[in-house]
Write an enzyme that holds these catalytic residues in place. Structure first.
Site, PDB file in Angstrom:
ATOM      1  N   ASP A 168       0.880  -1.196   0.005  1.00 20.96           N
ATOM      2  CA  ASP A 168      -0.095   0.016  -0.018  1.00 20.96           C
ATOM      3  C   ASP A 168       0.869   1.392  -0.140  1.00 20.96           C
ATOM      4  O   ASP A 168       1.972   1.243   0.644  1.00 20.96           O
ATOM      5  CB  ASP A 168      -0.859   0.143   1.268  1.00 20.96           C
ATOM      6  CG  ASP A 168      -1.821  -0.811   1.210  1.00 20.96           C
ATOM      7  OD1 ASP A 168      -2.388  -1.372  -0.023  1.00 20.96           O
ATOM      8  OD2 ASP A 168      -2.515  -1.410   2.308  1.00 20.96           O
ATOM      9  N   ASP A 185      -6.920  -1.231  -4.548  1.00 19.14           N
ATOM     10  CA  ASP A 185      -8.225  -1.204  -3.229  1.00 19.14           C
ATOM     11  C   ASP A 185      -8.951  -0.128  -3.941  1.00 19.14           C
ATOM     12  O   ASP A 185     -10.403  -0.064  -4.038  1.00 19.14           O
ATOM     13  CB  ASP A 185      -7.461  -0.679  -2.293  1.00 19.14           C
ATOM     14  CG  ASP A 185      -6.655  -1.392  -1.349  1.00 19.14           C
ATOM     15  OD1 ASP A 185      -7.087  -2.669  -1.662  1.00 19.14           O
ATOM     16  OD2 ASP A 185      -5.904  -0.952  -0.726  1.00 19.14           O
TER      17      ASP A 185
END
Length: 226
Positions: A128, A144
């Site tokens: 991330d 995401d």
């Protein structure tokens, strides 16, 4: 105004595959750049507090949820990917093809991390790097974004009644209404023909009675012959 013709199933499947591949490639490219260029767990401001880059390895689900049950999310991602691929074979809607393609690409992006990144299959940590502290504390990635927007889009398409075959719920209601109206017209026409035939049928006994009276009159003796 007539709507656009539904896609062939092969064309819809191609759209799903192309969009999924593009999303997957974009996600993995951004993750590669993140690993190669960003320091681990150090904020890099892009637009001040509005947008930051923050490289972390996430063992949880989207937006860092459920970090203690990584393997469950691996199974869930694999199931979702399988369902989307299965549904893609019956698609004829452009919108559904675009939405499911983006959703599939996002799912495959994170699933690839689960399967091939450290600490290993099927417990790999997702990379991330996008942080928006003013909006939410969680850190997310390109996959995401497509997963969340894809799920919202699926809900909207269901609400508006768009089917996988490209038709809408109201189209099916209109077809059923037209069929019912046609059946009612046929029944009414048959009833009218039946009513038109009734006087002719009723006239037959009267005609027979008249013939009988004429026959009696011909066979009866005249008054002077008695």
């Amino acid at each position: 105004m007539p709507g656009r013709r539904p896609l062939r199933r092969s064309a819809a499947g191609a759209i799903v595959a192309i969009i999924a591949a593009l999303v997957l490639a974009a996600d993995q490219f951004v993750k590669h750049l993140t690993i190669e260029n960003l320091p681990l767990q150090e904020p890099v401001p892009v637009l001040g507090e509005f947008l930051q880059l923050y490289y972390v390895r996430n063992p949880g689900a989207a937006f860092s949820l459920g970090s203690d049950v990584t393997w469950i999310f691996t199974i869930a991602l694999a199931v979702v990917a399988g369902v989307i691929v299965w549904k893609a074979f019956g698609l004829r809607s452009r919108l559904w093809a675009v939405v499911l393609g983006g959703l599939l690409g996002g799912v495959l992006g994170n699933l690839g991390d689960r399967l091939f990144r450290e600490p290993g299959f099927p417990m790999g940590h997702v990379v991330d790097m996008i942080s928006m502290p003013w909006m939410m504390p969680a850190i997310f990635n390109v996959a995401d974004i497509f997963i969340v927007t894809g799920m919202i889009s699926v809900a909207l398409l269901v609400v508006v009644g768009l089917r996988f075959d490209g038709t809408r719920e109201r189209d099916h209601v209109a077809v059923e209404t037209d069929e019912e109206a046609e059946a009612a017209a046929i029944a009414e026409s048959a009833a009218e023909h039946g009513r038109a035939a009734e006087p002719e049928q009723a006239a037959e006994p009267d005609s027979a009675a008249d013939d009988a009276r004429r026959a009696d009159a011909d066979g009866a003796p005249a008054a002077g012959e008695r």
